[in-house]
Design a protein around this motif. Structure first.
Motif, PDB file in Angstrom:
ATOM      1  N   LYS A  99    -100.710 -20.745  61.744  1.00  0.00           N
ATOM      2  CA  LYS A  99    -101.851 -21.282  60.995  1.00  0.00           C
ATOM      3  C   LYS A  99    -103.017 -20.290  61.009  1.00  0.00           C
ATOM      4  O   LYS A  99    -103.684 -20.076  59.992  1.00  0.00           O
ATOM      5  CB  LYS A  99    -102.270 -22.624  61.593  1.00  0.00           C
ATOM      6  N   ILE A 100    -103.242 -19.664  62.136  1.00  0.00           N
ATOM      7  CA  ILE A 100    -104.316 -18.675  62.247  1.00  0.00           C
ATOM      8  C   ILE A 100    -104.038 -17.480  61.340  1.00  0.00           C
ATOM      9  O   ILE A 100    -104.922 -16.996  60.633  1.00  0.00           O
ATOM     10  CB  ILE A 100    -104.502 -18.235  63.716  1.00  0.00           C
ATOM     11  N   ILE A 101    -102.814 -17.023  61.323  1.00  0.00           N
ATOM     12  CA  ILE A 101    -102.443 -15.898  60.456  1.00  0.00           C
ATOM     13  C   ILE A 101    -102.601 -16.273  58.990  1.00  0.00           C
ATOM     14  O   ILE A 101    -103.108 -15.478  58.180  1.00  0.00           O
ATOM     15  CB  ILE A 101    -101.017 -15.416  60.782  1.00  0.00           C
ATOM     16  N   ASN A 102    -102.204 -17.484  58.625  1.00  0.00           N
ATOM     17  CA  ASN A 102    -102.369 -17.928  57.237  1.00  0.00           C
ATOM     18  C   ASN A 102    -103.831 -18.015  56.838  1.00  0.00           C
ATOM     19  O   ASN A 102    -104.203 -17.639  55.720  1.00  0.00           O
ATOM     20  CB  ASN A 102    -101.676 -19.279  57.018  1.00  0.00           C
ATOM     21  N   ILE A 103    -104.681 -18.491  57.734  1.00  0.00           N
ATOM     22  CA  ILE A 103    -106.118 -18.549  57.445  1.00  0.00           C
ATOM     23  C   ILE A 103    -106.676 -17.144  57.280  1.00  0.00           C
ATOM     24  O   ILE A 103    -107.496 -16.890  56.390  1.00  0.00           O
ATOM     25  CB  ILE A 103    -106.867 -19.324  58.553  1.00  0.00           C
ATOM     26  N   ALA A 104    -106.231 -16.207  58.104  1.00  0.00           N
ATOM     27  CA  ALA A 104    -106.680 -14.817  57.972  1.00  0.00           C
ATOM     28  C   ALA A 104    -106.301 -14.269  56.602  1.00  0.00           C
ATOM     29  O   ALA A 104    -107.108 -13.605  55.939  1.00  0.00           O
ATOM     30  CB  ALA A 104    -106.085 -13.960  59.079  1.00  0.00           C
ATOM     31  N   ARG A 105    -105.088 -14.538  56.164  1.00  0.00           N
ATOM     32  CA  ARG A 105    -104.659 -14.079  54.834  1.00  0.00           C
ATOM     33  C   ARG A 105    -105.476 -14.727  53.725  1.00  0.00           C
ATOM     34  O   ARG A 105    -105.899 -14.061  52.779  1.00  0.00           O
ATOM     35  CB  ARG A 105    -103.175 -14.372  54.634  1.00  0.00           C
ATOM     36  N   GLU A 106    -105.687 -16.034  53.819  1.00  0.00           N
ATOM     37  CA  GLU A 106    -106.429 -16.763  52.782  1.00  0.00           C
ATOM     38  C   GLU A 106    -107.877 -16.306  52.667  1.00  0.00           C
ATOM     39  O   GLU A 106    -108.429 -16.262  51.576  1.00  0.00           O
ATOM     40  CB  GLU A 106    -106.388 -18.259  53.079  1.00  0.00           C
ATOM     41  N   THR A 107    -108.490 -15.977  53.786  1.00  0.00           N
ATOM     42  CA  THR A 107    -109.896 -15.576  53.770  1.00  0.00           C
ATOM     43  C   THR A 107    -110.087 -14.081  53.539  1.00  0.00           C
ATOM     44  O   THR A 107    -111.214 -13.635  53.332  1.00  0.00           O
ATOM     45  CB  THR A 107    -110.587 -15.961  55.094  1.00  0.00           C
ATOM     46  N   GLY A 108    -109.009 -13.325  53.600  1.00  0.00           N
ATOM     47  CA  GLY A 108    -109.117 -11.881  53.403  1.00  0.00           C
ATOM     48  C   GLY A 108    -109.495 -11.117  54.659  1.00  0.00           C
ATOM     49  O   GLY A 108    -109.884  -9.949  54.581  1.00  0.00           O
ATOM     50  N   ALA A 109    -109.385 -11.756  55.813  1.00  0.00           N
ATOM     51  CA  ALA A 109    -109.680 -11.070  57.075  1.00  0.00           C
ATOM     52  C   ALA A 109    -108.611 -10.017  57.337  1.00  0.00           C
ATOM     53  O   ALA A 109    -107.425 -10.285  57.208  1.00  0.00           O
ATOM     54  CB  ALA A 109    -109.742 -12.068  58.220  1.00  0.00           C
ATOM     55  N   LYS A 110    -109.028  -8.832  57.693  1.00  0.00           N
ATOM     56  CA  LYS A 110    -108.103  -7.724  57.938  1.00  0.00           C
ATOM     57  C   LYS A 110    -107.729  -7.575  59.407  1.00  0.00           C
ATOM     58  O   LYS A 110    -106.862  -6.781  59.746  1.00  0.00           O
ATOM     59  CB  LYS A 110    -108.712  -6.406  57.446  1.00  0.00           C
TER      60      LYS A 110
END
Length: 119
Positions: A99-110
């Protein structure tokens, strides 16, 4: 032989550039551009606040995740973006790696900062 001279020349370049100021007086935050422009902080509380403050000094935007219990916490208010991650027990929110990885992808966090001892 050539390698030795090459290393010596590189060392002299680095040393001569750094002699002007001791390492503890150098301003590293403006010396180089960060490798990423947005970071997700997968922790809460004081650790997350410290990471946000440092990221802000470096010009990096922040994404904070929060559970239902942490919705009014300081790290949620300080972050540039905040994303709800789940229910209060850590195993149902902060410890869900996918879930954390998916949120990073959705928000554009690198990048993802895991905090200390939590993930």
């Amino acid at each position: 032989f050539f390698f030795f001279h090459y290393c010596e020349a590189m060392w002299r370049r680095l040393y001569s550039a750094s002699v002007s100021q001791p390492f503890f007086l150098r301003n590293y935050s403006t010396a180089t551009k960060p490798l990423f422009d947005k970071i997700l902080i997968a922790n809460r509380g004081e650790i997350a606040c410290r990471v946000i403050k440092t990221a802000r000094k470096l010009g990096v935007r922040t994404v904070s995740v929060f559970s239902e219990a942490d919705k009014n916490s300081m790290h949620v208010q300080m972050a540039d973006e905040a994303v709800y991650i789940g229910k209060p027990p850590a195993k149902e929110s902060y410890l869900l790696g996918e879930k954390i990885i998916n949120i990073a992808r959705e928000t554009g966090a690198k990048a993802i900062h895991p905090g200390y001892g939590f993930l």
